[in-house]
Design an enzyme around this catalytic site. Structure first.
Site, PDB file in Angstrom:
ATOM      1  N   CYS A  45       0.839  -1.203   0.000  1.00 24.91           N
ATOM      2  CA  CYS A  45       0.000   0.000   0.000  1.00 24.91           C
ATOM      3  C   CYS A  45       0.878   1.259   0.000  1.00 24.91           C
ATOM      4  CB  CYS A  45      -0.974  -0.051   1.176  1.00 24.91           C
ATOM      5  SG  CYS A  45      -2.373   1.062   0.981  1.00 24.91           S
ATOM      6  N   GLU A  51      -1.046  -8.752   4.792  1.00 19.90           N
ATOM      7  CA  GLU A  51      -0.909  -8.915   6.254  1.00 19.90           C
ATOM      8  C   GLU A  51      -2.259  -8.839   6.955  1.00 19.90           C
ATOM      9  OE1 GLU A  51      -0.641  -6.164   4.721  1.00 19.90           O
ATOM     10  OE2 GLU A  51      -1.018  -4.420   6.006  1.00 19.90           O
ATOM     11  N   HIS A  85      -3.525  -5.676   0.890  1.00 21.41           N
ATOM     12  CA  HIS A  85      -2.854  -5.899   2.175  1.00 21.41           C
ATOM     13  C   HIS A  85      -2.810  -7.392   2.534  1.00 21.41           C
ATOM     14  CE1 HIS A  85      -2.497  -1.761   3.790  1.00 21.41           C
ATOM     15  NE2 HIS A  85      -3.532  -1.515   3.016  1.00 21.41           N
TER      16      HIS A  85
END
Lengths: 97, 235
Positions: B86, B205, B203
């Site tokens: 990002c 994660e 994302h």
């Protein structure tokens, strides 16, 4: 009388604009806003950035060269933006004519 | 394998990444403050999401010049691994480690959503745990995630298989209707020519801890760990 090296202060007015090939959705939204206000004659609208700063330099060429480098390194991203700037001498207090 | 997560003023996904690498992968991980200059102890540098330096001027424009980024550029030039997620992707394009740029989303919205993403290439450490063409679901959360590159750069990206992830429909079709933000060629993530530097807007994660409901992103980190373990990189 000329004594030693005289540095001068220059004001730069810097304009950063999106390259024509890059989509500008914010500009398009503003253009739509104009249309809603009744301005049907407004063409493509592009939004950029305006930066003012001062530098001290020995002469205008040196100032111009430095500002150009600063635009290239930080103020504009050459992948998506173009820039141009104007330089003006800032009169210093007590400067003799 | 040692992970480092860069922390700029305004980073806000740094701890999410640490939770994955330290708590889920059980790998030594340290947070790297933006003023740090020595990161020679790290195998993998991750640049997290957020709003580094307030995203002032342009996203990633100022963080590019931070001491930690200078060290990260040197790390990447040695062929070591760098992942930008990002805002981290934006920092990587600004710093010239990845080509192109990320500009404001086509429809002006900040988009916070889960989107299907197609994995285009699986022969890199980053993506080797996925199947070629696999459609995974990852969260996106960005206002300036529209990937832009001029036609020459796009040709280069294609010629060197640098496009890793594309936005697609749930059935894997890549087209305008599956493009959330106006990115050229539906690009969601790319790598550099050597393949050691990766940037992506989604994302992974945030899709790693089973508690959060879906784990498609964890495969990216696990695949990375597996491939480096095979190469003999140990913590």
């Amino acid at each position: 009388m000329h004594v030693g090296i005289v540095t001068q202060t220059y004001q730069a007015k810097i304009y950063v604009t999106l390259r024509p090939s890059v989509l500008d959705p914010a500009g398009t939204a503003v253009q739509t806003g104009f249309k809603q206000l009744g301005y049907d004659n407004v063409g493509p609208t592009r939004i950029g950035k305006y930066v003012e700063l001062t530098v001290t330099a020995d002469d205008e060429a040196a100032a111009s060269q430095q500002i150009d480098r600063m635009c290239d390194q930080l103020l504009a991203n050459p992948v998506i933006e173009n820039y141009r700037f104007d330089l003006q001498v800032v009169p210093t207090a007590g400067a003799a004519k | 394998m040692k992970f480092g997560v860069l922390v700029f003023p305004g980073s806000n996904c740094d701890r999410d990444v640490v939770l994955v690498t330290r708590d889920l992968l059980k790998q030594p991980t340290r947070m790297v403050w933006h003023q740090e200059t020595d990161i020679s102890d790290l195998d993998v540098v991750i640049i997290p999401g957020g709003f580094s330096y307030g995203d002032y001027l342009r996203c990633g424009a100022i963080s590019r010049f931070s001491p930690a980024m200078q060290a990260t550029i040197a790390h990447a030039e040695q062929g070591k691994l760098v992942l930008g997620i990002c805002n981290g992707f934006q920092v990587l394009t600004e710093s010239g480690l990845l080509p192109g740029a990320l500009v404001r989303n086509r429809d002006l919205h900040f988009i916070c959503d889960r989107v299907p993403v197609c994995v285009e290439r699986t022969d890199l450490p980053w993506t080797q745990a996925y199947q070629p063409g696999q459609v995974i679901t990852l969260p996106i959360a960005h206002g300036e995630g529209c990937y832009y590159a001029d036609p020459d750069t796009l040709n280069q990206l294609q010629a060197h298989q640098q496009i890793l992830f594309r936005y697609c429909t749930p059935s894997g079709e890549v087209g305008a209707e599956a493009n959330p933000n106006g990115s050229v060629e539906n690009i969601a993530g790319i790598c550099n020519r050597q393949g050691n530097v990766v940037g992506m807007m989604p994302h992974p994660e945030r899709a790693s801890d089973p508690t959060l409901g879906y784990t498609d992103g964890l495969l990216l980190f696990q695949g990375l760990l597996n491939s480096l373990t095979l190469q003999g990189v140990t913590a």
